[in-house]
Design a protein around this motif. Structure first.
Motif, PDB file in Angstrom:
ATOM      1  N   SER A  88       0.827  -1.194   0.000  1.00  0.00           N
ATOM      2  CA  SER A  88       0.000   0.000   0.000  1.00  0.00           C
ATOM      3  C   SER A  88       0.868   1.254   0.000  1.00  0.00           C
ATOM      4  O   SER A  88       2.079   1.219   0.268  1.00  0.00           O
ATOM      5  N   ASP A  89       0.220   2.396  -0.269  1.00  0.00           N
ATOM      6  CA  ASP A  89       0.950   3.667  -0.316  1.00  0.00           C
ATOM      7  C   ASP A  89       1.533   4.013   1.054  1.00  0.00           C
ATOM      8  O   ASP A  89       2.641   4.576   1.146  1.00  0.00           O
ATOM      9  N   SER A  90       0.822   3.681   2.113  1.00  0.00           N
ATOM     10  CA  SER A  90       1.350   3.986   3.448  1.00  0.00           C
ATOM     11  C   SER A  90       2.617   3.182   3.741  1.00  0.00           C
ATOM     12  O   SER A  90       3.604   3.711   4.259  1.00  0.00           O
ATOM     13  N   TYR A  91       2.606   1.901   3.361  1.00  0.00           N
ATOM     14  CA  TYR A  91       3.805   1.084   3.547  1.00  0.00           C
ATOM     15  C   TYR A  91       4.931   1.570   2.638  1.00  0.00           C
ATOM     16  O   TYR A  91       6.105   1.550   3.018  1.00  0.00           O
ATOM     17  N   GLN A  92       4.589   1.981   1.426  1.00  0.00           N
ATOM     18  CA  GLN A  92       5.627   2.509   0.542  1.00  0.00           C
ATOM     19  C   GLN A  92       6.276   3.741   1.142  1.00  0.00           C
ATOM     20  O   GLN A  92       7.503   3.889   1.134  1.00  0.00           O
ATOM     21  N   MET A  93       5.484   4.639   1.684  1.00  0.00           N
ATOM     22  CA  MET A  93       6.065   5.829   2.315  1.00  0.00           C
ATOM     23  C   MET A  93       6.884   5.442   3.538  1.00  0.00           C
ATOM     24  O   MET A  93       7.926   6.068   3.834  1.00  0.00           O
ATOM     25  N   GLY A  94       6.466   4.404   4.258  1.00  0.00           N
ATOM     26  CA  GLY A  94       7.270   3.924   5.375  1.00  0.00           C
ATOM     27  C   GLY A  94       8.623   3.412   4.921  1.00  0.00           C
ATOM     28  O   GLY A  94       9.660   3.676   5.550  1.00  0.00           O
ATOM     29  N   ILE A  95       8.625   2.665   3.813  1.00  0.00           N
ATOM     30  CA  ILE A  95       9.898   2.176   3.257  1.00  0.00           C
ATOM     31  C   ILE A  95      10.791   3.345   2.884  1.00  0.00           C
ATOM     32  O   ILE A  95      12.006   3.364   3.166  1.00  0.00           O
ATOM     33  N   PHE A  96      10.210   4.349   2.239  1.00  0.00           N
ATOM     34  CA  PHE A  96      11.007   5.489   1.794  1.00  0.00           C
ATOM     35  C   PHE A  96      11.511   6.306   3.009  1.00  0.00           C
ATOM     36  O   PHE A  96      12.610   6.865   2.966  1.00  0.00           O
ATOM     37  N   ARG A  97      10.750   6.338   4.088  1.00  0.00           N
ATOM     38  CA  ARG A  97      11.221   7.016   5.302  1.00  0.00           C
ATOM     39  C   ARG A  97      12.440   6.312   5.879  1.00  0.00           C
ATOM     40  O   ARG A  97      13.414   6.953   6.288  1.00  0.00           O
ATOM     41  N   ILE A  98      12.383   4.978   5.905  1.00  0.00           N
ATOM     42  CA  ILE A  98      13.527   4.222   6.433  1.00  0.00           C
ATOM     43  C   ILE A  98      14.754   4.445   5.558  1.00  0.00           C
ATOM     44  O   ILE A  98      15.865   4.678   6.061  1.00  0.00           O
ATOM     45  N   LEU A  99      14.572   4.402   4.242  1.00  0.00           N
ATOM     46  CA  LEU A  99      15.710   4.603   3.339  1.00  0.00           C
ATOM     47  C   LEU A  99      16.265   6.010   3.470  1.00  0.00           C
ATOM     48  O   LEU A  99      17.491   6.211   3.471  1.00  0.00           O
ATOM     49  N   ALA A 100      15.370   7.007   3.577  1.00  0.00           N
ATOM     50  CA  ALA A 100      15.852   8.376   3.781  1.00  0.00           C
ATOM     51  C   ALA A 100      16.566   8.509   5.116  1.00  0.00           C
ATOM     52  O   ALA A 100      17.577   9.219   5.239  1.00  0.00           O
ATOM     53  N   GLY A 101      16.056   7.813   6.146  1.00  0.00           N
ATOM     54  CA  GLY A 101      16.734   7.855   7.444  1.00  0.00           C
ATOM     55  C   GLY A 101      18.132   7.277   7.362  1.00  0.00           C
ATOM     56  O   GLY A 101      19.062   7.781   8.001  1.00  0.00           O
ATOM     57  N   ILE A 102      18.315   6.209   6.584  1.00  0.00           N
ATOM     58  CA  ILE A 102      19.659   5.637   6.414  1.00  0.00           C
ATOM     59  C   ILE A 102      20.587   6.666   5.784  1.00  0.00           C
ATOM     60  O   ILE A 102      21.756   6.817   6.188  1.00  0.00           O
TER      61      ILE A 102
END
Length: 1919
Positions: free
Chosen positions: A382-396
């Protein structure tokens, strides 16, 4: 053209012959002879681990004489080379035993001495003959060794642009670093269903083999793709999965195959990165299991991953990148949804800028991000999970920018309010202070206490990087887990195909723990590969039942034991990791103590104590021990993980580590380099309490070993297929081959091991039939036996003495390496001897031919001389005879001319005299006639005057009487007059408005006409002015040129005049000087004039030249315009065909979706329905397809109108339906016209009623019952009359109550009442018309059945009958009934006679009415056409204006008629309504009377028939003789049929069932006339049209269409059924056109056929539906014949040798191709022709239109040509000169078939043009530039890609042929560079030409058609 090969140099010049002679140097033949390897007694093959020098010198144990035979002068060998690895050289002298050097010459012309090894004396390997170079399978080579393999791969890759090659069971794929057009859906379709050896090597062939074996053997399959980074592993695996997704499809509507393919972009974005070797390198291994159901359709997939390279997250080498997903995020930072991530450029972040290459050429990271997000959405993330993935990658990324400041050497701190860390904490949802604290501290736990210790800056940076890697690894696992959930099969998995994309063997300058794990995995895979190859070889030998010895192949089990056994390297590494103070140095010492000098595969470097060497199967690798322990432990501080777990704002982050707690992810403890992953189950099992801590202690090496064991178990349980990817160079240059790099990879991937195992056994294998076909030339006639196997045995025993060199199996002959080359050499020698004999024979034949030619020439000269002398004498005789003849005719001419002149004069005199006499006689007769005429007119005038006086008197009396009657009526109508006057007043204002509008329209029309006149006058004026101006311009141009010339002359003359004046002045002053210079001046003047004349002539010539150029330009422009017009016409035709093709494709797609819908509907009904007792029958006319078509006519629309109006919601501002209004307007006019005609009929009916009443009073009282019936009927009519009057009153009331225009607007009550009344009246009238038509048909039949009788005869018959009845005592009652029936019959007969007369009068009136209706219809159509040209807003107003004008004119007419007497006008209106009502009542009354009489007549006739039958049974023979003979009605044998068939409505389903659903085409086609069902159906439609029954027509046509669809759906794969119904559908369509009544279709009809045209309905819409149905049937027919022809085409057109002996079978490898010899069960060209004959005969028997047959044949030939050409382009072994001859012969046979069937003009031959040109391309010369030009001009039907492909694939079958040079192919490409054609390689074999159905009228008369009893249509009758 016949080809004769001449070997050696000719002794003398041979004259030019009609043969193609190829000279071959004797030295070349000797070279070829020296290349052949003789029989070898055996060979010793070194182990695979030996050096390259040993590999190049595989030693063969040979006898001395054999060595002398092999290594002789001109033999070619391979020698090692440091640059090219291997070089080809040629022996300059024979080798003799004991020689220490070989005299060689390299290919570049350099001579050298090659020293042999003094110890081994090994000779260099021999080179294969050129005929075997470029083979598809490396095992087909005669000499199997490394240089042969390398050279074959290089030739295929560089020269032929072929990237795939078989090596036994392995597919070698070389990365071209270029996009190739070989992966399209057309290529997939070409490989689908083919055997692996039948097509050229391809990844699709391996995928098809795996798919086929899965379905055939019921065993799971695996495709193992391996190779170096950048070799193309990922792309190969991707194409394999695409093949499965395309071929198998999905088992559900969930598009599982799309999801499987969609997983690739996701995994590439998070697992692929740019390296120095590859821009899209997979930094992990993966094994994808694609699941299939029992029908072998994709139902799901599962993915396992291995060794993710985590170190890349925190570090990248120079010119490398991090994982793609980070750069995609940075490129998409500007998106609104990514604003919260606070991203920037990739150069801003530490983790993405280290490599210094953030951009890949040709890759748009932002676009790739869109593809990644789309793939995630498709897989259910879902879009919410996709944004969660992108948040983790941006945090890295932000975590990588966190910096540390040192406080001292052992502690550090994070700067206060450090922005990167703040962003990281915000994104992760954790506390800033807590994360900052634990980044700089760690917790130490002892048995009693816990300490918090600060760490140094270096350790803090390492801890930060470890945390980033750990987060990324867990995120990677989470994404893989969700991808597996999305791909999880919802149904039970039946089987699967696994695709393993895994890293190849790696060796670098510095090798660490990552390379150790990778090479360990490759050791395990190589062991499995060796065992599988050995097993296949053993199975092949056992299946063929031949003896063999065990092959000593390299077993790498010792190396595997060294790594994974107890006390092995991994075991010692884990043990060292458990030690408190373990280090890399101590671990290295343990390795040395345990394995050094104890294991031959383990070594220690000389200059290092921190490294070790392992001898792998591919090479020695030195590993550095530094970092092994740390990477094996993969330490991550738990405090940092706990901080992340405590995040409450970000739910996804704790979810990653919760999964880690439940089931340990294989990447939880990984090296800082790559992360090993084990199988990731979709539903992980719950771990037991306390187990997590134990699992967490497992090292990376231990986890990787377990995951590798699981992979090997999976692979061993499946059938493996191997793809070895080779990287041709390290610089990513397209089609560049680096021999060094290629050899390294060939040794590492096991290809050479496969070659070695094959060479150790019997690599060459031939079937007995193939061996016999190839080497038939070596056998004598007496050696050929009926048993092919025994024949081959006898021949081989003679040719090869050593029986160890071959073995005879059950179906094949097995040869050792080199034996095929020896047999080829013997075959070439035999052919060479045969060629020499041919030379000898040809030379003798030439000399004999020359002598015969000279002798014939001498005889011819003598003959001509003698003939000349004879002709001269004959000429003299002819001249003498001609002179006499001329004299005779001259004398005759003179005498005849004199006689003719005298005769003409005599005739002229006679003519004048006779003419004078006749004219006198004519004048006298004319005067007499005129006098008679005058007398006639005078007498007539007198008689008319008397008659006029009498008539006026009579009229005066009538007027008086009528005036008196009118006065009486006036009193009665005074009251009604008042209402009429009020009605008239209401219309006065409306009429005034109408008149004003009419005047306004007239004025506008006048203005419009004036404007048109002005416009036309202006146009005329403009055109005249334009022409005038053009002429003036031309005239001015001419005058301008003349003026220029004149000006020049004037200027020169003026100058001369001035000069003369000056000279004249001088002459007056000095006469003497002028006289001296006079002569000189005169001379100069003459010279000047001559020059001017010359200039003038030059100007004239220039002017003419310019005019000529202008004329030429005009002509060129005209020609160019004509050419352009022709091109545009052609383009329009092409566009029309494209549009027709698009429409038919859409129709095909529609029919497919419709069938899919029906299937789903049936399945749904089966699933939903509950079984109940009994069987429920459904109406067969009901079908879901009925909603497709909406058929209507004018009557249907009128009937359906009220229903539509009720269904449609009334809207306030709904626009008026223009078509509805026009139809109502037309209907009103028709009713008004019918009103007048019916009024006339009413008067006649009243008179007839009076006469009938008088007759009834005179008749006896026998009609009492009838009178009672009439009284009842009268009462019914009176009640209906009252009903109609009430409706009329409602109508009048609604009209009188209207006060405003909007009341009568559409939707108002009055408008609705009017519409309802008009609809009901129209329905009633239509019913009455139908009943009148039925009554007429009944009356006609009754008239024929009942002959009129005289009253006297009738009475006589009655008397006789009465006497007969009285004799029958026991039948008294029957006699009385019979007498009554006879009386009744007479009465009915008299009534029918009167009805006949009345209906004849009615018929005449109806004809007049029809004529008036036609005129009114034409007028309405003209008005409609005018209205349709107006804009939509003005259409309603215009139509209303027309109707108002018409009604106004009519009212004005009657007002003028009754202007003096308004009461009469009112009476006229009232009488009009009354007459209409009375007429309707009368008409209904008479119709009901007729129906009643008809029913009574049927009953009486039936009773009379029964009585007569009973009487005849009881009468004796004597009585019959004595009785007087009664007159009897004798039926006629030949009835005048109308070409119609009548059936009952309830029999419609029976008709469809017997005529369509259960009809057998074969019996109908053979025994009955073609198209009989179509004729029967049309005759039924004609009868329904005759009855004016639109419901019956619609029902019959709909049932027919649905019935045809049902039968085609049921038996759609039967060619006869489809052809039968295609023919009948077209015939039905032609009948509807032929009898439609349209002039365009009636040109070829006979008068009788024109009488059979449809009269009531226009079925144009049904014709369109039938045309669409015919298109669908045609497409289904094409699919059926394609399925029948498809298996025959390749075998019959390509593989089968129609001309035996032209092409031999080349030596092939392990993957044998289909034999080209016609065995039992194989298809030949004769099979194809027989099938074509069958198709053609079936279509002819079914009566298919000739034009349609031509289109079907064209489509069949296109399929044959396309499939043949596609296979030719994908099969290298078919591209040879001899195969081109075979193809051309096969094509000529097909053309001959076309000529026999008279189908040459069908366009079928043109569809074979690409195949013909490809065959010609195989046969033409391919050397010089002239040849290239000829090829470019000849191959205009082939695309550039196809031409180049054929040239690349061209392969000589014999040694006499030559290969195509690469330079020649480049020349072709340059010449064809500007050609604009499709880049597609293959033809679209599924393409269907757009079909047309030209109108083909039938000459068959409908009334002559007989219905056979075999059809079971007894319930229908001919009319």
């Amino acid at each position: 053209m016949t080809s004769v090969v001449l070997l050696g140099k000719p002794e003398r010049e041979i004259p030019k012959l009609p043969y193609e002679i190829v000279y071959t140097n004797t030295r070349d033949m000797e070279i070829c002879s020296m290349e052949i390897e003789p029989i070898l007694p055996g060979k010793e093959i070194p182990a695979a681990s030996e050096s390259a020098e040993n590999l190049c010198c595989w030693r063969y144990g040979m006898e001395i004489d054999v060595l002398e035979y092999m290594y002789v002068k001109y033999a070619r060998v391979w020698i090692p080379d440091p640059e090219e690895v291997w070089k080809s050289a040629e022996l300059l002298k024979d080798y003799k035993p004991g020689d220490k050097v070989l005299q060689l010459r390299l290919e570049e012309g350099k001579d050298l001495e090659y020293s042999l090894d003094p110890k081994t004396k090994e000779l260099p390997p021999l080179r294969n003959p050129d005929i075997l170079v470029g083979e598809n399978d490396l095992t087909a080579l005669s000499y199997l060794h490394e240089p042969a393999v390398l050279h074959n791969l290089k030739v295929r890759f560089i020269d032929s642009k072929l990237i795939y090659t078989y090596c036994g069971i392995v597919l070698v794929a070389i990365n071209p670093y270029e996009q190739l057009p070989i992966y399209g859906e057309d290529i997939i379709n070409a490989y689908s269903g083919q055997n692996m050896g039948d097509m050229d090597p391809h990844i699709f062939a391996v995928a098809e083999e795996a798919y086929k074996q899965m379905a055939r053997d019921e065993r799971n399959q695996s495709i193992i793709v391996s190779g170096e980074s950048g070799a193309g592993k990922t792309v190969s695996a991707k194409y394999a999965m695409r093949y499965f997704a395309t071929v198998s499809g999905s088992a559900s509507e969930a598009n599982v195959e799309e999801k499987v393919l969609a997983s690739n972009p996701i995994m590439e974005s998070i697992g692929n990165a740019k390296t120095t070797r590859n821009d899209n390198s997979s930094r992990f291994g993966k094994y994808i299991e694609i699941g299939f159901d029992k029908r072998y359709r994709i139902i799901g997939a599962n993915m396992r991953t291995y060794l993710l390279e985590k170190s890349r997250v925190v570090f990248q080498a120079e010119e490398e990148r991090n994982y793609h997903i980070f750069y995609q995020l940075c490129a998409s930072a500007a998106l609104p949804e990514f604003k919260t991530l606070r991203l920037g450029s990739a150069n801003y972040f530490h983790y993405t800028k280290q490599g210094g290459s953030p951009v890949i050429d040709g890759v748009d990271d932002a676009k790739e991000m869109v593809n990644t997000r789309q793939a995630c959405t498709l897989l259910g993330i879902s879009d919410s999970y996709q944004m969660g993935i992108f948040r983790i990658l941006a945090g890295i990324l932000h975590l990588g920018n966190v910096e540390f400041a040192s406080r001292d050497s052992d502690s550090c701190t994070v700067p206060t309010k450090h922005e990167p860390l703040i962003i990281f904490c915000d994104l992760m949802g954790v506390e800033y202070e807590e994360m900052a604290h634990w980044l700089c501290h760690r917790k130490l736990a002892t048995a009693t206490e816990t300490y918090i210790k600060p760490i140094s800056k270096l350790h803090a940076i390492n801890a930060r990087d470890a945390l980033a890697k750990h987060i990324y690894a867990n995120l990677f696992n989470w994404i893989v887990d969700h991808v597996n959930k999305a791909l999880h099969a919802t149904v039970k998995q039946h089987s699967f195909i696994g695709v393993l994309d895994i890293y190849g063997f790696e060796t670098f300058e510095i090798n660490s723990f990552e390379q150790f794990c990778i090479n360990y995995a490759n050791e395990k895979l190589q062991q499995q590969f060796n065992m599988h190859v050995f097993k296949l070889e053993q199975e092949e030998y056992m299946k063929e039942q031949i003896p063999w010895t065990l092959i000593d192949f390299y077993d790498n089990q010792p190396c595997i034991n060294l790594i994974e056994a107890k006390m092995g390297i991994l075991d010692l590494l884990d043990e060292e990791c458990k030690m408190p103070k373990g280090s890399d140095d101590s671990w290295a010492q343990k390795l040395y103590n345990t394995h050094l000098n104890k294991c031959a595969l383990f070594e220690k470097p000389r200059l290092s104590n921190k490294a070790f060497i392992i001898k792998h199967f591919a090479d020695k690798v030195e590993y550095q021990c530094e970092g092994f322990l740390e990477k094996n432990k993969d330490t991550v501080y738990e405090e940092q993980i706990k901080v992340l777990k405590s995040s409450k704002k970000f739910k996804l982050l704790p979810e990653l580590f919760q999964d880690e707690e439940k089931v340990l992810s294989p990447t939880s403890a990984t090296p800082s380099g790559r992360v090993p992953l084990s199988r990731m189950p979709i539903k992980p099992a719950k771990a037991r309490p306390g187990q997590a801590s134990k699992e967490h202690k497992k090292t990376v090496g231990h986890q990787f070993r377990n995951s590798l064991h699981l992979l090997m178990e999976t692979l061993n349980a499946t059938t493996p297929h191997y793809v070895r990817c080779i990287k041709p160079n390290d610089f990513k240059f397209p089609f560049t081959f680096d021999e060094k790099r290629a050899v390294q990879q060939l040794r590492a991937c096991g290809v050479l091991e496969t070659i070695r195992i094959s060479a150790a056994g019997f690599p060459s294998r031939w079937t007995y039939q193939e061996f016999f076909s190839r080497y038939r030339v070596l056998m004598k006639q007496r050696d050929v036996l009926g048993d092919r196997k025994q024949t081959c045995k006898n021949v081989l025993e003679k040719l090869i003495q050593d029986k160890d060199k071959y073995q005879f199996g059950k179906t094949k002959i097995f040869f050792r390496a080199g034996q095929v080359a020896y047999l080829e050499k013997i075959r070439a020698d035999k052919l060479r001897a045969a060629c020499i004999r041919i030379q000898k024979t040809i030379r003798g034949w030439l000399m004999r031919k020359k002598y015969v030619r000279m002798r014939k020439a001498a005889i011819t000269i003598q003959r001509h001389v003698r003939g000349y002398q004879a002709r001269c004498y004959a000429k003299f005789l002819r001249r003498t005879r001609a002179a006499i003849t001329i004299q005779k005719f001259q004398r005759m001419y003179v005498v005849r001319k004199r006689y003719q002149c005298m005769r003409d004069a005599t005739i002229a005199l006679q003519a004048l005299l006779r003419g004078y006499m006749v004219r006198n006689k004519y004048q006298m007769m004319l005067r007499e006639h005129k006098s008679v005429v005058i007398q006639k007119h005078v007498r007539g005038w007198l008689a008319r005057r008397r008659y006029g006086r009498t008539l006026r008197a009579i009229v005066y009396l009538q007027c008086c009487y009528r005036r008196m009657m009118a006065k009486r009526e006036l009193k009665k109508l005074k009251i009604e007059a008042r209402s009429v006057e009020r009605y008239k007043k209401l219309h006065i204002g409306l009429e005034n408005k109408i008149m004003q509008l009419q005047r306004k329209i007239d004025e506008q029309n006048k203005e419009y006409k004036s404007l048109l006149e002005k416009m036309s006058s202006l146009e005329i004026t403009y055109s005249t002015e334009t022409e005038k101006l053009r002429s003036d311009v031309e005239r001015l141009r001419m005058s301008e040129e003349e003026a220029k010339n004149a000006t020049n002359r004037v200027i020169s003359l003026q100058e001369e005049i001035a000069k003369l004046r000056r000279e004249l002045h001088q002459t007056q002053s000095e006469k003497k000087s002028i006289e001296e210079w006079a002569d000189k001046y005169k001379h100069e003047t003459e010279q000047l004039v001559s020059e001017l004349k010359e200039q003038n002539s030059l100007l004239k010539t220039e002017k003419e030249e310019l005019n000529r150029r202008i004329h030429d330009q005009a002509r060129e422009i005209t020609e160019s315009m004509e050419k352009k017009l022709v091109e545009e016409t052609k383009q329009l035709e092409l566009d029309l065909n494209d549009e027709r093709l698009r429409y038919q494709n859409l129709l095909n797609e529609f029919s497919r979706l419709e069938e899919r819908y029906d299937d789903l509907k049936d399945e749904m009904n089966l699933m939903v329905s509950i079984p109940k007792p009994g069987h429920k029958r459904t109406d067969s006319t009901h079908s879901s397809n009925e909603s497709e078509y909406t058929f209507s006519s004018e009557i249907t629309e009128a009937e359906d109108l009220p229903l539509r109006m009720e269904q449609e919601p009334s809207e306030k501002k709904a626009p008026l339906d223009m078509s509805l209004f026009l139809k109502l307007q037309k209907r009103v006019s028709e009713l008004e016209q019918e009103k007048q005609s019916l009024q006339d009929e009413l008067d006649r009916k009243e008179e007839q009623a009076l006469r009938a009443k008088a007759k009834e009073e005179e008749r006896p009282p026998i009609r009492g019952a009838e009178l009672e019936y009439e009284s009842l009927k009268r009462q019914e009519l009176e009640s209906e009359n009252k009903k109609l009057k009430n409706e009329l009153n409602e109508l009048q009331k609604a009209l009188t109550e209207t006060r405003a225009p909007e009341v009568t607007a559409p939707g108002a009550p009055a408008y609705r009442v009017l519409l309802d009344q008009l609809t009901s009246v129209s329905e009633e009238l239509e019913v009455r018309k139908e009943e009148v038509l039925i009554l007429r048909s009944q009356l006609v039949s009754q008239k024929e059945a009942i002959q009129p009788k005289e009253d006297k005869n009738t009475m006589t018959d009655a008397t006789i009958l009465l006497e007969d009845v009285q004799k029958m005592k026991d039948k008294g009652e029957i006699a009385q009934a019979y007498i009554g029936l006879k009386e009744t019959n007479r009465l009915l007969e008299s009534q029918l006679q009167s009805q006949k007369k009345s209906h004849e009068n009615e018929l005449e009136s109806l004809r007049g009415e029809i004529q008036s209706l036609k005129e009114e219809n034409n007028r309405q159509q003209q008005l409609l056409a005018q209205n349709l040209q107006l804009p939509p807003e003005a259409r309603i107003e215009a139509s209303l204006q027309h109707e108002i004008t018409r009604l106004t004119n009519e009212n004005l007419f009657f007002e003028e008629l009754y202007a003096d007497d308004p009461k009469k006008y009112q009476l006229y209106r009232i009488s009009l309504y009354k007459r209409m009502i009375d007429l309707m009542e009368q008409l209904e009354k008479q119709d009901k009377t007729v129906r009643k009489l008809k029913k009574q007549l049927k009953v009486f006739a039936k009773k009379i028939g029964e009585l007569e039958v009973g009487q005849m049974e009881n009468i004796s023979p004597g009585q019959i003789i004595d009785e007087p003979i009664r007159p009897v009605n004798i039926p006629r044998k030949e009835k005048d049929f109308q070409g119609m068939l009548e059936y009952k409505k309830e029999d419609e389903q029976k008709l469809v069932k017997n005529l369509i659903l259960e009809l057998k085409p074969r019996g109908v086609a053979v025994n009955l006339i073609p198209g009989l069902p179509a004729y029967i159906l049309f005759m039924c439609v004609r009868h329904a049209d005759y009855l004016n029954d639109d419901q019956k027509v619609r029902s019959l046509l709909t049932s027919t269409i649905n019935g045809i669809k049902k039968v085609l759906k049921k038996r759609g794969d039967d060619f006869e059924t489809v052809s039968f119904w295609l023919s009948n559908t077209c015939r039905f369509l032609h009948c509807l056109k032929q009898y439609s009544g349209e002039e365009g279709f009636m040109k070829h009809n006979t008068p009788r056929q024109n009488e059979h045209c449809l009269t009531n309905f226009d079925l144009a819409e049904y014709r369109q539906v039938l045309s669409d149905l015919a298109i669908q049937i045609y497409q289904q027919l094409v699919r059926v014949l394609e399925n029948i022809l498809q298996p025959m085409i390749v075998s019959g057109m390509l593989e089968h040798e129609t001309i035996q002996g032209v092409s031999g079978v080349k030596p092939t490898g392990l993957r044998k191709r289909t034999s080209s010899i016609a065995d039992e069960g194989t298809y030949t060209l004769d099979s194809i022709i027989r099938q074509l004959n069958s198709f053609h005969s079936v279509m002819c028997q079914h009566g298919m239109d000739p034009e349609l047959i031509k289109q079907v044949v064209k489509q069949m030939f296109y399929i044959i040509g396309a499939v043949t050409l596609n296979n030719l382009l994908l099969r290298k072994d078919m591209c040879s000169w001899s195969k081109g001859m075979q193809i051309r012969y096969n094509v000529s046979q097909l053309e001959e078939w076309l000529r026999d069937k008279n189908l040459m003009n069908s366009g079928a031959k043109e569809t074979l043009e690409p195949l013909i040109q490809a065959a010609q391309l195989l046969q033409v010369k391919k050397k010089t530039d002239e040849d290239a030009e000829a090829i470019c001009s000849m191959c205009n039907a082939l695309t550039t890609a196809q031409i180049v492909k054929v040239l690349n694939l061209y392969t000589p079958v014999n040694e006499f042929e030559e290969r195509v040079l690469v330079s020649f192919i480049r020349t072709i490409q340059v010449r064809l560079r500007d050609r604009k054609d499709s880049p597609q390689l293959l033809m679209d074999a599924k393409h269907i030409f757009p079909v047309t159905f030209p109108f083909n009228p039938s000459s068959l008369a409908l009334e002559t058609i007989q219905i056979p009893a075999s059809l079971g249509l007894g319930f229908i009758s001919r009319v």
